[in-house]
Design a protein around this motif. Sequence first.
Motif, mmCIF file in Angstrom:
data_model
loop_
_atom_site.group_PDB
_atom_site.id
_atom_site.type_symbol
_atom_site.label_atom_id
_atom_site.label_comp_id
_atom_site.label_asym_id
_atom_site.label_seq_id
_atom_site.Cartn_x
_atom_site.Cartn_y
_atom_site.Cartn_z
ATOM 1 N N VAL A 4 0.862 -1.174 0.000
ATOM 2 C CA VAL A 4 0.000 0.000 0.000
ATOM 3 C C VAL A 4 0.903 1.230 0.000
ATOM 4 O O VAL A 4 1.775 1.369 0.855
ATOM 5 N N THR A 5 0.686 2.100 -0.984
ATOM 6 C CA THR A 5 1.519 3.303 -1.095
ATOM 7 C C THR A 5 0.724 4.535 -0.681
ATOM 8 O O THR A 5 -0.510 4.518 -0.648
ATOM 9 N N VAL A 95 -9.001 1.503 -11.023
ATOM 10 C CA VAL A 95 -7.980 2.543 -10.901
ATOM 11 C C VAL A 95 -6.599 1.894 -10.795
ATOM 12 O O VAL A 95 -6.475 0.732 -10.409
ATOM 13 N N THR A 96 -5.598 2.670 -11.148
ATOM 14 C CA THR A 96 -4.220 2.205 -10.993
ATOM 15 C C THR A 96 -3.562 3.002 -9.880
ATOM 16 O O THR A 96 -3.921 4.165 -9.627
ATOM 17 N N ARG A 97 -2.621 2.362 -9.202
ATOM 18 C CA ARG A 97 -1.869 3.014 -8.131
ATOM 19 C C ARG A 97 -1.367 4.372 -8.623
ATOM 20 O O ARG A 97 -0.804 4.472 -9.701
ATOM 21 N N ASP A 143 5.072 6.657 -1.990
ATOM 22 C CA ASP A 143 5.989 5.987 -1.059
ATOM 23 C C ASP A 143 5.247 4.833 -0.384
ATOM 24 O O ASP A 143 4.066 4.948 -0.075
ATOM 25 N N ALA A 144 5.955 3.725 -0.135
ATOM 26 C CA ALA A 144 5.342 2.575 0.527
ATOM 27 C C ALA A 144 4.964 2.932 1.959
ATOM 28 O O ALA A 144 5.747 3.539 2.689
ATOM 29 N N LEU A 145 3.725 2.548 2.382
ATOM 30 C CA LEU A 145 3.252 2.769 3.744
ATOM 31 C C LEU A 145 3.265 1.478 4.558
ATOM 32 O O LEU A 145 3.653 1.451 5.718
ATOM 33 N N PHE A 146 2.779 0.385 3.951
ATOM 34 C CA PHE A 146 2.818 -0.927 4.606
ATOM 35 C C PHE A 146 2.575 -2.009 3.568
ATOM 36 O O PHE A 146 2.082 -1.741 2.469
#
Length: 149
Positions: A4-5, A95-97, A143-146
């Motif tokens: 998850v970003t 949707v896309t990231r 940025d990566a969150l988890f």
Amino acid sequence: MTTVTSPLTGRVVGLAGVPDPVFSGAMVGPGTAIDPVRRPTEAVAPVDGVVVSMHPHAFVVVDADGHGVLTHLGIDTVQLNGEGFELLVSKGDTVTRGQAVIKWDPAAVEAAGKSPISPIVALEASPESLGDAVESGEVAVGDALFSWS
């Protein structure tokens, strides 16, 4: 494994820093929270997937593994009745990231007397299923969150 970003740029405060007991107590699910920069901005999709819930102040994207990620823009922002939020996609859209989902202004939310702190939550997840959740520091969109297994 789902990564998850960040849907927002700002400072990570973690769920414990959310001024709402439902989120800070992880009753909605584990995750983290971001205190966003105070300028008009777009909240973007934190994963690739389908928008299964869409409100002016919050959205949920479910990825191919069935993991639902809630992005909640501010606290008690439902009371603003959509004012200051512009939906850029619809429920049911793929949707896309990184794709813009909602346009909003955290400074306007704060001026309206609400907290702009935004929880990013793994729905229906156990705390043990989340790896390496970011709890502090600055983050930029993407940025990566988890991670989530």
